[in-house]
Scaffold this active site. Structure first.
Site, PDB file in Angstrom:
ATOM      1  N   ASP A 118       0.824  -1.198   0.000  1.00  0.00           N
ATOM      2  CA  ASP A 118       0.000   0.000   0.000  1.00  0.00           C
ATOM      3  C   ASP A 118       0.872   1.268   0.000  1.00  0.00           C
ATOM      4  O   ASP A 118       0.470   2.287   0.538  1.00  0.00           O
ATOM      5  CB  ASP A 118      -0.892  -0.040   1.268  1.00  0.00           C
ATOM      6  CG  ASP A 118      -2.064   0.920   1.181  1.00  0.00           C
ATOM      7  OD1 ASP A 118      -2.362   1.377   0.074  1.00  0.00           O
ATOM      8  OD2 ASP A 118      -2.651   1.231   2.238  1.00  0.00           O
ATOM      9  N   CYS A 159     -24.899 -12.512  -5.975  1.00  0.00           N
ATOM     10  CA  CYS A 159     -24.983 -11.829  -4.671  1.00  0.00           C
ATOM     11  C   CYS A 159     -24.787 -10.320  -4.833  1.00  0.00           C
ATOM     12  O   CYS A 159     -23.988  -9.872  -5.655  1.00  0.00           O
ATOM     13  CB  CYS A 159     -23.906 -12.406  -3.755  1.00  0.00           C
ATOM     14  SG  CYS A 159     -23.775 -11.564  -2.163  1.00  0.00           S
ATOM     15  N   CYS A 176     -24.283  -1.123   2.121  1.00  0.00           N
ATOM     16  CA  CYS A 176     -23.501   0.107   2.244  1.00  0.00           C
ATOM     17  C   CYS A 176     -24.400   1.254   2.713  1.00  0.00           C
ATOM     18  O   CYS A 176     -25.363   1.612   2.036  1.00  0.00           O
ATOM     19  CB  CYS A 176     -22.851   0.464   0.909  1.00  0.00           C
ATOM     20  SG  CYS A 176     -21.993   2.053   1.007  1.00  0.00           S
ATOM     21  N   CYS A 198     -18.546 -14.253  -6.709  1.00  0.00           N
ATOM     22  CA  CYS A 198     -19.640 -13.461  -6.114  1.00  0.00           C
ATOM     23  C   CYS A 198     -20.996 -13.927  -6.640  1.00  0.00           C
ATOM     24  O   CYS A 198     -22.017 -13.795  -5.956  1.00  0.00           O
ATOM     25  CB  CYS A 198     -19.475 -11.977  -6.440  1.00  0.00           C
ATOM     26  SG  CYS A 198     -18.223 -11.159  -5.428  1.00  0.00           S
ATOM     27  N   CYS A 258     -14.864   2.096   7.946  1.00  0.00           N
ATOM     28  CA  CYS A 258     -16.172   1.428   7.859  1.00  0.00           C
ATOM     29  C   CYS A 258     -15.938   0.022   7.321  1.00  0.00           C
ATOM     30  O   CYS A 258     -15.107  -0.177   6.436  1.00  0.00           O
ATOM     31  CB  CYS A 258     -17.057   2.234   6.906  1.00  0.00           C
ATOM     32  SG  CYS A 258     -18.586   1.411   6.432  1.00  0.00           S
ATOM     33  N   CYS A 274     -20.690  -9.454   3.737  1.00  0.00           N
ATOM     34  CA  CYS A 274     -20.268 -10.458   2.743  1.00  0.00           C
ATOM     35  C   CYS A 274     -20.315 -11.864   3.337  1.00  0.00           C
ATOM     36  O   CYS A 274     -19.662 -12.137   4.349  1.00  0.00           O
ATOM     37  CB  CYS A 274     -18.852 -10.140   2.257  1.00  0.00           C
ATOM     38  SG  CYS A 274     -18.260 -11.357   1.065  1.00  0.00           S
TER      39      CYS A 274
HETATM   40  S1  SF4 Z   1     -21.255  -9.488  -0.458  1.00  0.00           S
HETATM   41 FE1  SF4 Z   1     -19.345 -10.566  -0.928  1.00  0.00          FE
HETATM   42  S2  SF4 Z   1     -19.980 -12.284  -2.232  1.00  0.00           S
HETATM   43 FE2  SF4 Z   1     -21.666 -10.830  -2.171  1.00  0.00          FE
HETATM   44  S3  SF4 Z   1     -21.311  -9.532  -3.977  1.00  0.00           S
HETATM   45 FE3  SF4 Z   1     -20.387  -8.509  -2.234  1.00  0.00          FE
HETATM   46  S4  SF4 Z   1     -18.268  -9.158  -2.293  1.00  0.00           S
HETATM   47 FE4  SF4 Z   1     -19.394 -10.591  -3.565  1.00  0.00          FE
HETATM   48  S1  SF4 Z   2     -16.536   0.959   3.433  1.00  0.00           S
HETATM   49 FE1  SF4 Z   2     -18.620   1.486   4.156  1.00  0.00          FE
HETATM   50  S2  SF4 Z   2     -19.179   3.309   3.024  1.00  0.00           S
HETATM   51 FE2  SF4 Z   2     -17.403   2.408   1.984  1.00  0.00          FE
HETATM   52  S3  SF4 Z   2     -18.285   1.092   0.406  1.00  0.00           S
HETATM   53 FE3  SF4 Z   2     -17.982  -0.210   2.203  1.00  0.00          FE
HETATM   54  S4  SF4 Z   2     -19.929  -0.086   3.311  1.00  0.00           S
HETATM   55 FE4  SF4 Z   2     -19.908   1.586   1.861  1.00  0.00          FE
END
Ligand code: SF4
Ligand code: SF4
Length: 309
Positions: free
Chosen positions: A132, A189, A196, A186, A239, A246
């Site tokens: 990073d 899903c 979010c 994924c 966050c 997930c």
């Molecule tokens: S929650 Fe996890 S498995 Fe589902 S779409 Fe998002 S990253 Fe992919």
């Molecule tokens: S870190 Fe939090 S605000 Fe940023 S994309 Fe993920 S859930 Fe959304």
């Protein structure tokens, strides 16, 4: 030891001995057109917000051979940071990765040990260590090296282990045996997008930093506007909501690295303590921590924003 396969196996064994959860190897090559196109589109839409450094070194970001002369291989590693103890719901929240010591330091030290092991015990190499800290598409290389796939929340997901991992790389001039890239799993899903609180995942795999609470509470130098404050809840540093949602993170196992464990003082902090936090207390609480990135004023801004929804 002089055959590529034995050397590659020895590198992986040493990586695990050093405490990395997994290690994989891929060839150093320019990233595909799809990835470089996605990066340019993301920048054109200004989804990188105030992360101006993302605009520079695009060529290097898309070609590790421009970062290390005669680069042949990228050795990718992942270190678990999923905390054993978590802040309770009535406390002000920090992203899990920030509970312990600054991951840059922890990762750099382990990566350097791996580099020295290769150089001293296996074969002479030239290369560089990254965590990073440079224009490297870490998640892309981790996927290429067989560690996992990039989820719709844009984090790397390791099968049967989840996404609470720090990533690091060694870019070296030795040819090694390469792993197979992982295919994304994924499926249909969308739980991360739905979870979010700030609608920052504009589309699958597309993060808008202007909205992301992680960006707003850490990298952002300005105020947090009223609309974003509502989304903050009680998060004052980072966050994890998309990762918590997930389903692959049901496999997450607590990390046992002592450097990544939170201090008792940190775990005992109540909302009133945060509101009254002095500079001296901040310095003591976050000595050697990644939270220093937000600086005292930044953290106080976040505490006030949570209080002033
Ligand atoms: S929650 Fe996890 S498995 Fe589902 S779409 Fe998002 S990253 Fe992919
Ligand atoms: S870190 Fe939090 S605000 Fe940023 S994309 Fe993920 S859930 Fe959304």
């Amino acid at each position: 030891m002089n055959d590529k396969l034995s050397i590659s196996q020895a590198i992986k064994a040493e990586a695990l001995r050093l405490g990395f959860y997994v290690c994989g190897i891929t060839s150093a090559h320019p990233v595909g057109k799809r990835e470089s196109g996605m990066l340019r589109q993301w920048l054109d839409k200004e989804y990188h917000a105030g992360l101006k450094y993302m605009e520079g070194h695009i060529e290097k970001r898309c070609d590790p051979c421009l970062l290390v002369e005669d680069a042949k291989s990228i050795i990718c590693v992942a270190l678990n940071y999923y905390p054993a103890k978590k802040l309770s719901k009535d406390q002000l929240q920090f992203a899990y990765y920030a509970y312990g010591k600054d991951y840059h330091e922890v990762m750099k030290c382990k990566l350097k040990s791996l580099y020295d092991y290769i150089n001293n015990e296996l074969l002479p190499i030239n290369g560089r260590v990254f965590c990073d800290t440079a224009p490297v598409l870490e998640r892309y290389w981790a996927q290429q090296a067989g560690l996992g796939w990039i989820g719709k929340h844009t984090q790397l997901i390791i099968p049967e282990a989840g996404s609470y991992f720090f990533l690091g790389e060694l870019v070296v001039d030795a040819e090694l045996t390469y792993d197979t890239p992982v295919v994304a799993r994924c499926g249909s899903c969308t739980q991360c997008l739905n979870a979010c609180p700030a609608q920052a995942l504009r589309d699958p795999y597309v993060l808008d930093c202007n909205r992301c609470l992680s960006y707003l509470t850490i990298e952002n130098k300005g105020e947090i506007n009223a609309e974003r404050r509502k989304a903050l809840g009680n998060r004052i540093y980072g966050c994890d909501e998309c990762q918590k949602a997930c389903p692959w993170n049901r496999f997450a196992q607590p990390c046992d690295n002592p450097e990544l464990q939170p201090s008792e003082e940190f775990m005992d902090m109540r909302p009133e303590d945060w509101k009254n936090l002095s500079v001296e207390e901040y310095q003591k609480l976050f000595k050697g921590s990644a939270v220093k990135r937000a600086k005292y004023d930044g953290l106080i801004r976040n505490i006030k924003a949570v209080d002033n929804k």
